[in-house]
Design a protein around this motif. Sequence first.
Motif, PDB file in Angstrom:
ATOM      1  N   GLY A 168      47.566  13.155  27.833  1.00  0.00           N
ATOM      2  CA  GLY A 168      47.317  12.032  26.946  1.00  0.00           C
ATOM      3  C   GLY A 168      46.746  12.402  25.601  1.00  0.00           C
ATOM      4  O   GLY A 168      46.695  11.578  24.708  1.00  0.00           O
ATOM      5  N   ASP A 169      46.266  13.639  25.426  1.00  0.00           N
ATOM      6  CA  ASP A 169      45.698  14.031  24.137  1.00  0.00           C
ATOM      7  C   ASP A 169      46.786  14.288  23.119  1.00  0.00           C
ATOM      8  O   ASP A 169      47.948  14.515  23.444  1.00  0.00           O
ATOM      9  CB  ASP A 169      44.859  15.301  24.281  1.00  0.00           C
ATOM     10  N   TYR A 170      46.403  14.261  21.851  1.00  0.00           N
ATOM     11  CA  TYR A 170      47.327  14.662  20.793  1.00  0.00           C
ATOM     12  C   TYR A 170      47.686  16.129  20.978  1.00  0.00           C
ATOM     13  O   TYR A 170      46.866  16.943  21.386  1.00  0.00           O
ATOM     14  CB  TYR A 170      46.697  14.458  19.422  1.00  0.00           C
ATOM     15  N   ILE A 171      48.914  16.470  20.642  1.00  0.00           N
ATOM     16  CA  ILE A 171      49.362  17.856  20.784  1.00  0.00           C
ATOM     17  C   ILE A 171      48.790  18.722  19.667  1.00  0.00           C
ATOM     18  O   ILE A 171      48.271  19.815  19.909  1.00  0.00           O
ATOM     19  CB  ILE A 171      50.905  17.921  20.774  1.00  0.00           C
ATOM     20  N   PHE A 172      48.858  18.203  18.460  1.00  0.00           N
ATOM     21  CA  PHE A 172      48.396  18.958  17.292  1.00  0.00           C
ATOM     22  C   PHE A 172      47.085  18.347  16.808  1.00  0.00           C
ATOM     23  O   PHE A 172      47.072  17.335  16.099  1.00  0.00           O
ATOM     24  CB  PHE A 172      49.474  18.941  16.200  1.00  0.00           C
ATOM     25  N   ILE A 173      45.981  18.964  17.237  1.00  0.00           N
ATOM     26  CA  ILE A 173      44.646  18.392  17.039  1.00  0.00           C
ATOM     27  C   ILE A 173      43.988  18.960  15.791  1.00  0.00           C
ATOM     28  O   ILE A 173      44.104  20.140  15.474  1.00  0.00           O
ATOM     29  CB  ILE A 173      43.765  18.662  18.275  1.00  0.00           C
ATOM     30  N   SER A 174      43.263  18.105  15.081  1.00  0.00           N
ATOM     31  CA  SER A 174      42.535  18.506  13.884  1.00  0.00           C
ATOM     32  C   SER A 174      41.450  19.524  14.231  1.00  0.00           C
ATOM     33  O   SER A 174      40.727  19.360  15.219  1.00  0.00           O
ATOM     34  CB  SER A 174      41.892  17.277  13.226  1.00  0.00           C
ATOM     35  N   ALA A 175      41.342  20.551  13.406  1.00  0.00           N
ATOM     36  CA  ALA A 175      40.310  21.574  13.631  1.00  0.00           C
ATOM     37  C   ALA A 175      38.933  21.042  13.278  1.00  0.00           C
ATOM     38  O   ALA A 175      37.928  21.426  13.884  1.00  0.00           O
ATOM     39  CB  ALA A 175      40.623  22.819  12.800  1.00  0.00           C
ATOM     40  N   SER A 176      38.869  20.137  12.309  1.00  0.00           N
ATOM     41  CA  SER A 176      37.570  19.618  11.858  1.00  0.00           C
ATOM     42  C   SER A 176      37.124  18.386  12.625  1.00  0.00           C
ATOM     43  O   SER A 176      35.946  18.047  12.630  1.00  0.00           O
ATOM     44  CB  SER A 176      37.631  19.280  10.361  1.00  0.00           C
ATOM     45  N   LYS A 177      38.062  17.700  13.300  1.00  0.00           N
ATOM     46  CA  LYS A 177      37.739  16.494  14.054  1.00  0.00           C
ATOM     47  C   LYS A 177      38.340  16.604  15.450  1.00  0.00           C
ATOM     48  O   LYS A 177      39.437  16.094  15.707  1.00  0.00           O
ATOM     49  CB  LYS A 177      38.259  15.243  13.344  1.00  0.00           C
ATOM     50  N   PRO A 178      37.654  17.296  16.372  1.00  0.00           N
ATOM     51  CA  PRO A 178      38.184  17.497  17.728  1.00  0.00           C
ATOM     52  C   PRO A 178      38.594  16.181  18.381  1.00  0.00           C
ATOM     53  O   PRO A 178      37.885  15.187  18.313  1.00  0.00           O
ATOM     54  CB  PRO A 178      37.001  18.134  18.465  1.00  0.00           C
ATOM     55  N   GLY A 179      39.772  16.203  18.995  1.00  0.00           N
ATOM     56  CA  GLY A 179      40.288  15.011  19.652  1.00  0.00           C
ATOM     57  C   GLY A 179      41.113  14.119  18.753  1.00  0.00           C
ATOM     58  O   GLY A 179      41.829  13.238  19.233  1.00  0.00           O
ATOM     59  N   GLU A 180      41.042  14.336  17.435  1.00  0.00           N
ATOM     60  CA  GLU A 180      41.805  13.538  16.477  1.00  0.00           C
ATOM     61  C   GLU A 180      43.065  14.305  16.048  1.00  0.00           C
ATOM     62  O   GLU A 180      43.098  15.531  16.091  1.00  0.00           O
ATOM     63  CB  GLU A 180      40.956  13.219  15.248  1.00  0.00           C
ATOM     64  N   PRO A 181      44.110  13.572  15.618  1.00  0.00           N
ATOM     65  CA  PRO A 181      45.329  14.257  15.177  1.00  0.00           C
ATOM     66  C   PRO A 181      45.125  14.948  13.835  1.00  0.00           C
ATOM     67  O   PRO A 181      44.157  14.685  13.120  1.00  0.00           O
ATOM     68  CB  PRO A 181      46.342  13.125  15.067  1.00  0.00           C
ATOM     69  N   LEU A 182      46.046  15.824  13.504  1.00  0.00           N
ATOM     70  CA  LEU A 182      46.025  16.483  12.200  1.00  0.00           C
ATOM     71  C   LEU A 182      45.976  15.449  11.075  1.00  0.00           C
ATOM     72  O   LEU A 182      46.509  14.353  11.214  1.00  0.00           O
ATOM     73  CB  LEU A 182      47.285  17.324  12.012  1.00  0.00           C
ATOM     74  N   SER A 183      45.369  15.821   9.981  1.00  0.00           N
ATOM     75  CA  SER A 183      45.344  14.937   8.819  1.00  0.00           C
ATOM     76  C   SER A 183      46.697  14.941   8.126  1.00  0.00           C
ATOM     77  O   SER A 183      47.559  15.782   8.397  1.00  0.00           O
ATOM     78  CB  SER A 183      44.273  15.405   7.833  1.00  0.00           C
ATOM     79  N   ASP A 184      46.885  14.000   7.202  1.00  0.00           N
ATOM     80  CA  ASP A 184      48.139  13.896   6.460  1.00  0.00           C
ATOM     81  C   ASP A 184      48.452  15.175   5.677  1.00  0.00           C
ATOM     82  O   ASP A 184      49.613  15.527   5.483  1.00  0.00           O
ATOM     83  CB  ASP A 184      48.074  12.723   5.469  1.00  0.00           C
ATOM     84  N   MET A 185      47.407  15.857   5.206  1.00  0.00           N
ATOM     85  CA  MET A 185      47.612  16.976   4.293  1.00  0.00           C
ATOM     86  C   MET A 185      47.582  18.344   4.972  1.00  0.00           C
ATOM     87  O   MET A 185      47.739  19.361   4.290  1.00  0.00           O
ATOM     88  CB  MET A 185      46.537  16.935   3.199  1.00  0.00           C
ATOM     89  N   ALA A 186      47.381  18.376   6.283  1.00  0.00           N
ATOM     90  CA  ALA A 186      47.224  19.663   6.962  1.00  0.00           C
ATOM     91  C   ALA A 186      48.449  20.561   6.815  1.00  0.00           C
ATOM     92  O   ALA A 186      48.332  21.754   6.520  1.00  0.00           O
ATOM     93  CB  ALA A 186      46.902  19.432   8.439  1.00  0.00           C
ATOM     94  N   MET A 187      49.637  20.002   7.029  1.00  0.00           N
ATOM     95  CA  MET A 187      50.850  20.817   6.925  1.00  0.00           C
ATOM     96  C   MET A 187      51.162  21.172   5.477  1.00  0.00           C
ATOM     97  O   MET A 187      51.678  22.254   5.189  1.00  0.00           O
ATOM     98  CB  MET A 187      52.022  20.094   7.591  1.00  0.00           C
ATOM     99  N   THR A 188      50.840  20.268   4.563  1.00  0.00           N
ATOM    100  CA  THR A 188      51.018  20.579   3.140  1.00  0.00           C
ATOM    101  C   THR A 188      50.135  21.755   2.742  1.00  0.00           C
ATOM    102  O   THR A 188      50.541  22.614   1.939  1.00  0.00           O
ATOM    103  CB  THR A 188      50.674  19.351   2.287  1.00  0.00           C
ATOM    104  N   ALA A 189      48.934  21.800   3.314  1.00  0.00           N
ATOM    105  CA  ALA A 189      48.013  22.902   3.020  1.00  0.00           C
ATOM    106  C   ALA A 189      48.592  24.238   3.469  1.00  0.00           C
ATOM    107  O   ALA A 189      48.336  25.278   2.848  1.00  0.00           O
ATOM    108  CB  ALA A 189      46.669  22.643   3.685  1.00  0.00           C
ATOM    109  N   VAL A 190      49.369  24.221   4.547  1.00  0.00           N
ATOM    110  CA  VAL A 190      50.011  25.456   5.008  1.00  0.00           C
ATOM    111  C   VAL A 190      50.960  25.985   3.943  1.00  0.00           C
ATOM    112  O   VAL A 190      50.981  27.185   3.633  1.00  0.00           O
ATOM    113  CB  VAL A 190      50.773  25.216   6.330  1.00  0.00           C
ATOM    114  N   LEU A 191      51.757  25.098   3.355  1.00  0.00           N
ATOM    115  CA  LEU A 191      52.678  25.514   2.294  1.00  0.00           C
ATOM    116  C   LEU A 191      51.929  26.092   1.101  1.00  0.00           C
ATOM    117  O   LEU A 191      52.358  27.079   0.495  1.00  0.00           O
ATOM    118  CB  LEU A 191      53.537  24.322   1.845  1.00  0.00           C
ATOM    119  N   LYS A 192      50.793  25.492   0.774  1.00  0.00           N
ATOM    120  CA  LYS A 192      50.007  26.014  -0.352  1.00  0.00           C
ATOM    121  C   LYS A 192      49.472  27.405  -0.045  1.00  0.00           C
ATOM    122  O   LYS A 192      49.462  28.281  -0.918  1.00  0.00           O
ATOM    123  CB  LYS A 192      48.866  25.048  -0.669  1.00  0.00           C
ATOM    124  N   ARG A 193      49.030  27.591   1.183  1.00  0.00           N
ATOM    125  CA  ARG A 193      48.505  28.912   1.559  1.00  0.00           C
ATOM    126  C   ARG A 193      49.603  29.965   1.585  1.00  0.00           C
ATOM    127  O   ARG A 193      49.339  31.155   1.448  1.00  0.00           O
ATOM    128  CB  ARG A 193      47.798  28.836   2.919  1.00  0.00           C
TER     129      ARG A 193
END
Length: 395
Positions: free
Chosen positions: A298-323
């Motif tokens: 029942g948990d989200y598959i892709f969980i936020s590193a800064s907010k355990p139990g919450e889904p990734l933020s809108d900008m998380a994948m965009t940040a990967v492209l920037k990195r």
Amino acid sequence: MKSTQLNVKMIDRLKEPGKYSDGRNLYLQVGPNGSKSWLFIYRRMGSDRMRGLGSYRHVSLDEAREKAAEYRALLRQGIEPPVARGAVKKKEEGRTFAQLNERYLSEHKDSWRDPDKAESLWRNSLRDHAYAILGEKDVKDIDVKDVHAVLSPIWLTKHPTAKKIRWRIGAVLAYAAALDLRPDVDLTRTGGKLDKLLPKAKRVHIVKGHDSMPYQQMPEFVPELRGRVGVAAAALDFLILTAARAKEVRLATWDQIDFKEAVWNAPEENMKAGRAHRVPLSPDAIAVLKAMPRDRDGDYIFISASKPGEPLSDMAMTAVLKRMDRKDGVTIHGFRSTFRTWVAEECLDVPREIAEAALAHTVGGVEGAYQRGDYFNTRRALMERWAAYCRSAEQ
């Protein structure tokens, strides 16, 4: 609402709160405290509207009938009955554009997809661009010049935003008109006065789509992506392999995944079209999922590193492209265009409707009315070909 023709003796005896019909749009309203007043109730644009005709203490039955006859005559001429001088006045509070906007949002947002996000976007756009001119203005006093003053500074420079604001202003003013707080005039309609004041934006504004990566670069890009560590990188890999939208991936949960059948059952509330979507999972996509940590069902598959139990933020994948030092303007949503272009140019044996179904696009018109299947098995073969192409540089 009690229906009968009234007389003076009957009116004097009435004590139970409610509306009592005298016929032909005239009603006597009895309040909880025993007060009695006249109402003229009529139907317009699919909803009931009313006009107060004054207190029974000051307006007799014959006078109320005479006034009701005048109002019916106005309606036959297509004229909206005025608010009578002796009517009970509406409360003055809650008449500014900002106040009506909040009322509109509170009553409508729950019917929208992703209501919290939609409400925030709606409110912020009007606050940033409209409130300086319209916010504290009584809705009855807003005219086309006011709307033009809001839109003209951004009509050419931020045209997509300006179009949304135009529609939202129109919706709030229509809501106010339905409450009889302003004339029932659509200031924002296409072809109206506003179009005469605003320049032809389509001649100077080119709508720009989401920047996408040329599909020829994918065999080099995907292995580089898989060399990065982190949940956001894995989510982006999964997004590419499934040609899904970012929201659908971010909100994916373990109970949506059928590992036995290799299917992702995305629910309707996560889909742009508001319709559940089955996504065939290639072995590469399954491998991404199996590499993810999993605490419980029942948990989200892709969980936020800064907010355990919450889904990734809108900008998380965009940040990967920037990195990854992508300076070509590629967007996350653009990977769907990359996939679609690859299908069109490299998969000539794949019909258009298969590619559109893979993107969960809704087919309209007669074709959509008759097409009920989702081409699932054919789409599975297509997604496996896409996965193989994305890793072809490794072979």
